[in-house]
Design a protein around this motif. Structure first.
Motif, PDB file in Angstrom:
ATOM      1  N   GLY A 172      -6.494  -5.358 -10.376  1.00 15.56           N
ATOM      2  CA  GLY A 172      -6.297  -5.726  -8.969  1.00 15.56           C
ATOM      3  C   GLY A 172      -7.616  -6.287  -8.492  1.00 15.56           C
ATOM      4  O   GLY A 172      -8.477  -6.575  -9.317  1.00 15.56           O
ATOM      5  N   PRO A 173      -7.817  -6.425  -7.171  1.00 12.74           N
ATOM      6  CA  PRO A 173      -9.116  -6.900  -6.693  1.00 12.74           C
ATOM      7  C   PRO A 173     -10.226  -5.963  -7.182  1.00 12.74           C
ATOM      8  O   PRO A 173     -10.049  -4.739  -7.137  1.00 12.74           O
ATOM      9  CB  PRO A 173      -8.987  -6.829  -5.167  1.00 12.74           C
ATOM     10  N   TYR A 187     -12.395  -0.919  -0.205  1.00  4.21           N
ATOM     11  CA  TYR A 187     -11.475  -1.642  -1.090  1.00  4.21           C
ATOM     12  C   TYR A 187     -10.182  -1.971  -0.339  1.00  4.21           C
ATOM     13  O   TYR A 187      -9.665  -3.090  -0.387  1.00  4.21           O
ATOM     14  CB  TYR A 187     -11.195  -0.762  -2.312  1.00  4.21           C
ATOM     15  N   LEU A 188      -9.678  -0.966   0.367  1.00  5.29           N
ATOM     16  CA  LEU A 188      -8.426  -1.140   1.114  1.00  5.29           C
ATOM     17  C   LEU A 188      -8.586  -2.174   2.227  1.00  5.29           C
ATOM     18  O   LEU A 188      -7.720  -3.045   2.418  1.00  5.29           O
ATOM     19  CB  LEU A 188      -7.989   0.219   1.685  1.00  5.29           C
ATOM     20  N   GLU A 189      -9.681  -2.070   2.958  1.00  8.81           N
ATOM     21  CA  GLU A 189      -9.922  -3.026   4.051  1.00  8.81           C
ATOM     22  C   GLU A 189      -9.946  -4.458   3.510  1.00  8.81           C
ATOM     23  O   GLU A 189      -9.307  -5.359   4.084  1.00  8.81           O
ATOM     24  CB  GLU A 189     -11.256  -2.707   4.746  1.00  8.81           C
ATOM     25  N   GLU A 216      -7.199  -7.335   4.476  1.00 13.41           N
ATOM     26  CA  GLU A 216      -7.616  -8.575   5.142  1.00 13.41           C
ATOM     27  C   GLU A 216      -7.261  -9.790   4.299  1.00 13.41           C
ATOM     28  O   GLU A 216      -6.804 -10.805   4.825  1.00 13.41           O
ATOM     29  CB  GLU A 216      -9.103  -8.513   5.486  1.00 13.41           C
ATOM     30  N   SER A 217      -7.404  -9.648   2.964  1.00  8.14           N
ATOM     31  CA  SER A 217      -7.015 -10.774   2.084  1.00  8.14           C
ATOM     32  C   SER A 217      -5.523 -11.046   2.198  1.00  8.14           C
ATOM     33  O   SER A 217      -5.075 -12.182   2.034  1.00  8.14           O
ATOM     34  CB  SER A 217      -7.326 -10.473   0.622  1.00  8.14           C
ATOM     35  N   ALA A 218      -4.745 -10.010   2.482  1.00 13.46           N
ATOM     36  CA  ALA A 218      -3.291 -10.190   2.594  1.00 13.46           C
ATOM     37  C   ALA A 218      -2.882 -10.624   4.001  1.00 13.46           C
ATOM     38  O   ALA A 218      -1.686 -10.715   4.307  1.00 13.46           O
ATOM     39  CB  ALA A 218      -2.577  -8.898   2.207  1.00 13.46           C
ATOM     40  N   GLY A 219      -3.858 -10.848   4.873  1.00 15.71           N
ATOM     41  CA  GLY A 219      -3.561 -11.387   6.200  1.00 15.71           C
ATOM     42  C   GLY A 219      -3.360 -10.340   7.295  1.00 15.71           C
ATOM     43  O   GLY A 219      -2.955 -10.683   8.403  1.00 15.71           O
ATOM     44  N   VAL A 268      -0.669  -2.051  -0.047  1.00  8.95           N
ATOM     45  CA  VAL A 268      -0.861  -3.404   0.499  1.00  8.95           C
ATOM     46  C   VAL A 268       0.326  -4.281   0.100  1.00  8.95           C
ATOM     47  O   VAL A 268       0.886  -5.002   0.931  1.00  8.95           O
ATOM     48  CB  VAL A 268      -2.207  -4.004   0.026  1.00  8.95           C
ATOM     49  N   GLU A 269       0.740  -4.166  -1.175  1.00  5.34           N
ATOM     50  CA  GLU A 269       1.910  -4.951  -1.618  1.00  5.34           C
ATOM     51  C   GLU A 269       3.159  -4.568  -0.824  1.00  5.34           C
ATOM     52  O   GLU A 269       3.916  -5.415  -0.382  1.00  5.34           O
ATOM     53  CB  GLU A 269       2.174  -4.697  -3.102  1.00  5.34           C
TER      54      GLU A 269
END
Ligand SMILES: Cc1ncc(COP(=O)(O)O)c(C=O)c1O
Length: 391
Positions: A7-8, A315-317, A321-324, A385-386
């Motif tokens: 993942g990221p 990591y979560l933040e 944010e990358s997911a909008g 996040v997904e």
């Protein structure tokens, strides 16, 4: 169990080794079936806490009341000692209380409101703190407003706390923004004005490492329910040594008196340690589950807990944010903790849908609240996040 799918990549190294993480995760059965990200509401139950509870039930079966003298009074002391160790304080500075609200009431009932009548608090604090004072007509309650909806500038306290202020009363970490306040700064502001600092630390100790004497705060409350994974039914009250004997709560119990087991009606004398704030027989099942949860976290070490929690939250933040998604968070990372608030138009519906996917989080007005704790994995964070992106 903790081998994460790709993942990221987090920018800093994980403070916990994969082996330690596996060992830690094996303590919490719920992690095997759910993505559990709600420790700021209710920490999960560990095998260790369950074993402690089992030992209590066994003694109840086999010894009945005689277990009080041989075991259980000692367990109360073990818990006071464990909380003192965790907070860098002395056992005599710790009282057990039935809830944070009761602990706060004992403090509110210790103040001489004829000398100073003001309490300075904030709109971001958990309401039970302010309620202690709104029900007292003799108290003038000053509620500071947040300029950014996330935190409070300490200068606002400095301007509001004056020589009529009895208490600067606020949280260590705000429950709906995760904003961490600077305890030493708040303590100094109160002290300089001759007031006392009263800190609601329910969202602090357990996710953060705290050293209360070093911070200079006068009074701090916390409890086992959330980050300390110890269950409901108890709270902890720290009162700084040197201040303890100056405070005489006007609500009390037989646990508060020096001669507790003499059962005398006359001659009530407050204990000269923080037990003078105790309000009757503590909930013994929770004393045991709290000792179990505490042992699990102590084994990891609260400094490691704090750094891993920030690692996970960071990591979560980034992933959110990358997911909008938009976060309600301080721009300054030093004020951020492991309470991550995600803006959402229908948070209650989203939380219910996530629960159907066995992802456990909660919601507060306008936001989903996600609180990863030391035992979570980056894979679990990817999963939420997904799922959020999907719904
Ligand atoms: C910061 C904070 N303070 C106090 C409370 C309530 O404490 P109690 O129910 O023990 O009075 C909560 C949540 O339950 C909380 O998050």
């Amino acid at each position: 169990m903790t081998t994460d799918p790709p993942g990221p990549t987090p920018t800093s190294p994980d403070p916990l080794s994969a082996t330690s993480l596996d060992h830690l995760r094996s303590q919490f059965p719920i992690l095997g079936t759910h993505t559990y990200l709600n420790s700021c509401s209710l920490g999960p139950l560990s095998h260790r806490a369950e074993e402690e509870l089992g030992s209590f039930l066994h003694l109840w079966h086999t010894m009945g009341a005689s277990a009080w003298y041989e075991h259980w009074l000692g367990r109360l002391d073990d818990l006071r000692q464990a909380v003192a160790r965790m907070t860098g304080s002395q056992k005599g500075e710790i009282a057990l209380s039935p809830s944070t609200s009761v602990a706060l009431s004992s403090v509110a009932e210790s103040v001489d409101w004829t000398r100073r009548r003001k309490v300075v608090t904030t709109e971001l604090d958990f309401p039970t703190l302010a309620y202690q004072f709104t029900v007292k007509p003799q108290v003038e309650l000053v509620v500071l407003r947040s300029e950014d909806g996330v935190g409070i500038d300490p200068e606002q306290f400095a301007r509001a706390v004056d020589d009529d202020t009895a208490l600067l009363a606020t949280s260590h970490v705000f429950f709906t923004t995760g904003f961490r306040q600077d305890l030493a700064r708040l303590a100094r502001i109160a002290r300089d004005a001759g007031a006392l600092s009263l800190i609601d630390g329910y969202q602090g100790a357990g996710q953060l490492h705290v050293d209360l004497p070093a911070s200079g705060v006068d009074i701090y409350t916390t409890g086992p329910l959330k980050w300390l994974c110890g269950g409901p039914g108890l709270a902890y009250l720290y009162v700084r040594q040197g201040l303890v004997t100056e405070l005489a709560p006007r609500i009390t119990s037989w646990f508060a008196t020096e001669n507790q087991f003499e059962f005398e009606l006359e001659g009530f004398r407050y204990r000269d340690d923080a037990r003078r704030f105790e309000m009757g027989t503590p909930a013994l099942p929770t004393v045991h589950t709290a000792l179990g949860g505490q042992a699990v976290l102590d084994e990891v070490g609260l400094e490691v807990v704090e750094s891993r929690n920030r690692y996970l939250a960071g990591y979560l933040e980034d992933a959110l944010e990358s997911a909008g998604f938009h976060l309600r968070a301080s721009a300054d990372p030093r004020h951020r903790t492991a309470i991550v608030m995600v803006r959402h138009p229908e948070p209650a519906r989203a939380v219910a849908e996530l629960a159907r996917d066995r992802i456990i989080v909660d919601h507060r007005p306008g936001h989903i609240r996600i609180s990863p704790h030391v035992f979570n994995t980056t894979w679990e964070l990817d999963r939420i996040v997904e799922a959020l992106a999907r719904i």
